[in-house]
Design an enzyme around this catalytic site. Sequence first.
Site, PDB file in Angstrom:
ATOM      1  N   SER A  10       2.353 -20.529 -52.711  1.00 23.26           N
ATOM      2  CA  SER A  10       2.231 -19.391 -51.599  1.00 23.26           C
ATOM      3  C   SER A  10       1.867 -20.346 -50.331  1.00 23.26           C
ATOM      4  CB  SER A  10       1.336 -18.525 -52.033  1.00 23.26           C
ATOM      5  OG  SER A  10       0.760 -18.154 -50.650  1.00 23.26           O
ATOM      6  N   HIS A  35       6.941 -19.018 -51.847  1.00 24.45           N
ATOM      7  CA  HIS A  35       6.440 -17.685 -51.623  1.00 24.45           C
ATOM      8  C   HIS A  35       5.603 -17.445 -50.241  1.00 24.45           C
ATOM      9  CE1 HIS A  35       4.677 -14.098 -53.553  1.00 24.45           C
ATOM     10  NE2 HIS A  35       3.454 -14.303 -52.916  1.00 24.45           N
ATOM     11  N   ASP A  37       3.729 -14.780 -47.906  1.00 27.08           N
ATOM     12  CA  ASP A  37       2.814 -13.597 -47.866  1.00 27.08           C
ATOM     13  C   ASP A  37       2.890 -13.099 -46.527  1.00 27.08           C
ATOM     14  OD1 ASP A  37       1.817 -13.267 -50.752  1.00 27.08           O
ATOM     15  OD2 ASP A  37       0.979 -15.398 -50.220  1.00 27.08           O
ATOM     16  N   MET A  39       1.270  -9.899 -44.066  1.00 26.83           N
ATOM     17  CA  MET A  39       0.374  -9.126 -44.045  1.00 26.83           C
ATOM     18  C   MET A  39       0.149  -8.325 -42.696  1.00 26.83           C
ATOM     19  SD  MET A  39      -2.662 -10.900 -46.369  1.00 26.83           S
ATOM     20  CE  MET A  39      -2.265 -11.962 -47.520  1.00 26.83           C
ATOM     21  N   HIS A  68       6.874 -11.849 -49.964  1.00 27.44           N
ATOM     22  CA  HIS A  68       6.042 -10.592 -50.470  1.00 27.44           C
ATOM     23  C   HIS A  68       5.525  -9.677 -49.130  1.00 27.44           C
ATOM     24  CE1 HIS A  68       1.925  -9.791 -52.825  1.00 27.44           C
ATOM     25  NE2 HIS A  68       2.665  -8.885 -52.621  1.00 27.44           N
ATOM     26  N   MET A  70       3.304  -7.198 -47.521  1.00 24.27           N
ATOM     27  CA  MET A  70       1.921  -6.302 -47.829  1.00 24.27           C
ATOM     28  C   MET A  70       1.915  -5.662 -46.456  1.00 24.27           C
ATOM     29  SD  MET A  70      -0.216  -9.279 -50.015  1.00 24.27           S
ATOM     30  CE  MET A  70       0.902 -10.634 -49.119  1.00 24.27           C
ATOM     31  N   MET A 139       0.458  -8.109 -59.401  1.00 21.35           N
ATOM     32  CA  MET A 139      -0.885  -8.715 -58.714  1.00 21.35           C
ATOM     33  C   MET A 139      -2.313  -8.745 -59.626  1.00 21.35           C
ATOM     34  SD  MET A 139       0.253  -9.095 -55.693  1.00 21.35           S
ATOM     35  CE  MET A 139      -1.421  -9.650 -54.831  1.00 21.35           C
ATOM     36  N   ASP A 177       1.012 -12.975 -59.433  1.00 21.27           N
ATOM     37  CA  ASP A 177       0.213 -13.586 -58.061  1.00 21.27           C
ATOM     38  C   ASP A 177      -1.205 -13.327 -58.058  1.00 21.27           C
ATOM     39  OD1 ASP A 177      -0.022 -14.097 -55.340  1.00 21.27           O
ATOM     40  OD2 ASP A 177       1.264 -12.682 -54.523  1.00 21.27           O
TER      41      ASP A 177
HETATM   42  C1  DX5 Z   1      -2.720 -12.627 -52.130  1.00 20.18           C
HETATM   43  C2  DX5 Z   1      -1.387 -13.109 -51.868  1.00 20.18           C
HETATM   44  C3  DX5 Z   1      -1.179 -14.255 -52.968  1.00 20.18           C
HETATM   45  C4  DX5 Z   1      -2.124 -15.383 -52.446  1.00 20.18           C
HETATM   46  C5  DX5 Z   1      -2.218 -16.275 -53.554  1.00 20.18           C
HETATM   47  O1  DX5 Z   1      -2.746 -11.326 -51.205  1.00 20.18           O
HETATM   48  O2  DX5 Z   1      -0.356 -12.210 -52.205  1.00 20.18           O
HETATM   49  O3  DX5 Z   1       0.105 -14.919 -52.794  1.00 20.18           O
HETATM   50  O4  DX5 Z   1      -1.561 -16.442 -51.452  1.00 20.18           O
HETATM   51  O5  DX5 Z   1      -3.291 -17.291 -53.343  1.00 20.18           O
HETATM   52  P1  DX5 Z   1      -4.093 -17.987 -54.639  1.00 20.18           P
HETATM   53  O6  DX5 Z   1      -3.066 -18.511 -55.520  1.00 20.18           O
HETATM   54  O7  DX5 Z   1      -4.988 -18.735 -54.013  1.00 20.18           O
HETATM   55  O8  DX5 Z   1      -4.882 -16.622 -55.408  1.00 20.18           O
HETATM   56 ZN    ZN Z   2       1.872 -13.040 -52.851  1.00 24.17          ZN
END
Ligand code: DX5
Ligand code: ZN
Length: 218
Positions: A10, A35, A37, A39, A68, A70, A139, A177
Site C-alpha cells: 500500500s 495498492h 488507498d 480516502m 481501494h 474509501m 478489512m 488489508d
Molecule cells: C487502511 C488501508 C490500508 C492500509 C494498510 O484504511 O486500507 O490499505 O494502508 O496499512 P498497514 O499495512 O500499515 O495496516
Molecule cells: Zn486499502
Amino acid sequence: MLNKFMIAPSILSADFARLENEIKKVESAGADWIHVDVMDGHFVPNLTIGAPVVKCIRPVTKLPLDVHLMIENPEKYLNDFAQAGADYITVHIEAVKETENCLKQIQSLGCKAGITLRPGTRLDRILPYLHLVELVLVMTVEPGFGGQSFMKQQIEKINILRKEIDKNKYKALIEVDGGINIETARQCQNADVLVAGSFVFKNDYKYAIEGLKAAKCN
Ligand code: DX5
Ligand code: ZN
C-alpha cells in the site's frame, strides 16, 4: 488457491515525495500489485489521493493498480479511476447505492470489480455479490489509517469466503488489508492477496515482500 501469497504494497506508507522510485523499488522487490488507498474525509476520517495520482503512477509500473475506494458516492468517480488506469476498483458495501449496478459499471469500464466491508459489517451483506466480482477484500483494521493492529476476529470471514468461493467455483480472489506482517499473514492461509503498507515500507522491501509471500504454508 495460489501456493504463495500475492503481495500488494500500500503506497499509503510510501514516501510520497519519491513515489515513482518507491513503486519501482517494490516492483523489483517482487510486489505483485500496487495498492492505492483513496480516502475522502467523509467515508473515513482521513484524506489521501485521487484519480490524478493514479494517472501519474500508471506509466511508472507494469504491475496492476489495485484501487481501494474509501469514499462516499463511489459511483460518481468510477470513470475517473478507470480512465486514470486502475486495474482493480474496490468499493465498500456501506458506501454503494446499487451494488450490482456499481460492480457491473466497473466491469463495463474495463476494470476488475472488487467488493469490501468494514470490520463491523456482517459478511452476509456481500455474499449475494460474490459471484459477480473478481476480488473480495476483507478489512482487518478499521479503514482510514495505516499502521493499525490486525483484528484477528476477521479471520473467520476469510475462511467462510474461501469455502463459498471454492464450493461454487467463483473466480473471486480473496484479499486481506490491515495490520499485515509475517505473523498475521500466517493466520490468513485462506487468502490469495495480502495488502501491506507499514510492514513493507518500514522494512527492507525485498525482505518484507519475500517473507510475506512465504508465509503461506503449502
Ligand atoms: C487502511 C488501508 C490500508 C492500509 C494498510 O484504511 O486500507 O490499505 O494502508 O496499512 P498497514 O499495512 O500499515 O495496516
Ligand atoms: Zn486499502
